[in-house]
Design an enzyme around this catalytic site. Structure first.
Site, short mmCIF file in Angstrom:
data_model
loop_
_atom_site.label_atom_id
_atom_site.label_comp_id
_atom_site.label_asym_id
_atom_site.label_seq_id
_atom_site.Cartn_x
_atom_site.Cartn_y
_atom_site.Cartn_z
CD GLU A 181 -3.46 -3.11 7.19
OE1 GLU A 181 -2.34 -3.34 6.73
OE2 GLU A 181 -4.07 -2.04 6.98
CG ASN A 227 -1.70 1.22 1.43
OD1 ASN A 227 -1.84 2.02 0.50
ND2 ASN A 227 -2.24 1.42 2.63
CB SER A 277 5.10 -2.00 11.93
OG SER A 277 4.55 -0.72 12.20
CD GLU A 313 -3.07 5.12 6.80
OE1 GLU A 313 -3.06 5.22 5.56
OE2 GLU A 313 -2.11 4.66 7.44
CE LYS A 354 0.32 3.34 4.87
NZ LYS A 354 0.04 3.43 6.28
N GLY A 363 2.15 1.88 10.78
CA GLY A 363 3.05 3.02 10.67
C GLY A 363 3.72 3.41 11.97
CG HIS A 389 -5.78 1.40 5.07
ND1 HIS A 389 -5.38 2.35 6.00
CD2 HIS A 389 -4.71 0.58 4.88
CE1 HIS A 389 -4.13 2.10 6.35
NE2 HIS A 389 -3.70 1.03 5.70
C1 PEP Z 1 -0.73 -0.21 5.84
O1 PEP Z 1 -0.70 0.90 5.33
O2 PEP Z 1 -1.66 -0.97 5.55
C2 PEP Z 1 0.31 -0.60 6.77
C3 PEP Z 1 0.23 -1.78 7.34
O3 PEP Z 1 1.32 0.31 6.96
P1 PEP Z 1 2.73 -0.01 7.69
O4 PEP Z 1 3.29 -1.26 7.07
O5 PEP Z 1 3.57 1.21 7.38
O6 PEP Z 1 2.45 -0.17 9.13
#
Ligand code: PEP
Length: 268
Positions: A171, A9, A220, A101, A11, A177, A99
């Protein structure tokens, strides 16, 4: 045998030129380092404006391209939105839905996630449906309840045949992040619980439809964490944010997915 999927992703990162460079680096890296080995599904999810360039760059490779979001309607006066048919018309195969976000900053709810998931399935897109608890919900011991509710509402009125086409991503919001990973046994437990919940929804408590649905972990994920994550019974891949933005970080994650894919293929 469930598919192993490694999805990146991107973003709101990368210009078109940068997106092309990253996609090309990954195509080259996969070819050079994994050669003719059996590969997991690899999905790159750039911004909308980069989709055509990334699609052109990965053409002829085994990499697929996904969007990060979409509207659930087919067309209309919805300024700034992108319809599912627009994505399929250029060759996009996957779409991330719900997601955290999007839920956190753009008002997405379990209901909008459901509408988008149904629309994606109707248009032949593979939805990667994201679920996960916040830190407060985890600290209040509400993780399982929150996720069960997200799954039940998100999958409402989806037939068992369509459910079989889904990908789910667990997630935990607090792990996205932040550099903090959900401990692997716990992540595996939640992924297993998600699968059991889906089987329950379809009246298959002993398990069938969800046994074929890939459940990914996201939060992460890094080159140093992927091997252990891919050794778990119920984590079928990864949805990766930050570490998907550099070839030297995403390639080892793809390799971790490839190991799991090859192992499950040899057991099937
Ligand atoms: C994500 O954006 O779905 C995500 C898991 O980000 P990160 O790997 O940076 O935590």
């Amino acid at each position: 045998m469930r598919k192993t999927i490694i999805a990146g992703n991107w973003k709101m990162h990368k210009t078109v030129a940068e997106a092309r460079e990253l996609a090309q680096g990954l195509v080259n890296g996969v070819k050079a380092e994994l050669g003719s080995a059996a590969l997991p599904d690899i999905v790159l999810c750039p911004t909308f404006v980069c989709l055509p360039e990334v699609l052109t760059t990965v053409k002829g490779s085994s990499l697929a391209v996904g969007a990060q979001n979409m509207d659930y309607r087919d067309s209309g006066a919805f300024t700034g939105e992108i319809a599912p048919g627009m994505l399929t018309s250029i060759g996009v195969s996957h779409v991330i839905i719900g997601h955290s976000e999007r839920r956190q900053y753009f008002g997405e709810t379990n209901e909008s996630v459901n509408a988008k998931t149904r629309a994606a399935l109707k248009h032949g897109l593979i939805p990667i449906v994201c679920v996960g608890e916040t830190l407060a919900e985890r600290e209040e011991n509400r993780t399982d309840d929150v996720i069960k509710q997200q799954i039940k509402a998100g999958l409402a009125e989806i037939s068992v045949e369509d459910a079989a086409k889904l990908v789910i991503a667990y997630e935990p919001v607090w792990a996205i992040g932040t550099g903090k990973n959900c401990e692997v046994n716990e992540a595996n437990r939640v992924c297993k619980m998600i699968r059991a919940t889906i089987n329950e929804i379809y009246g298959q408590a002993g398990g069938t439809v969800a046994d074929g649905i890939p459940v990914l972990y996201g939060g992460s994920v890094k080159p140093s964490t992927i091997d252990e994550q891919m050794e778990q019974s119920d984590i079928d891949g990864a949805l990766v944010g930050g570490a998907a933005l550099k070839v030297e970080e995403f390639l080892p994650i793809i390799k971790g997915g490839a190991k799991r894919h090859q192992l499950s293929a040899s057991r099937a």
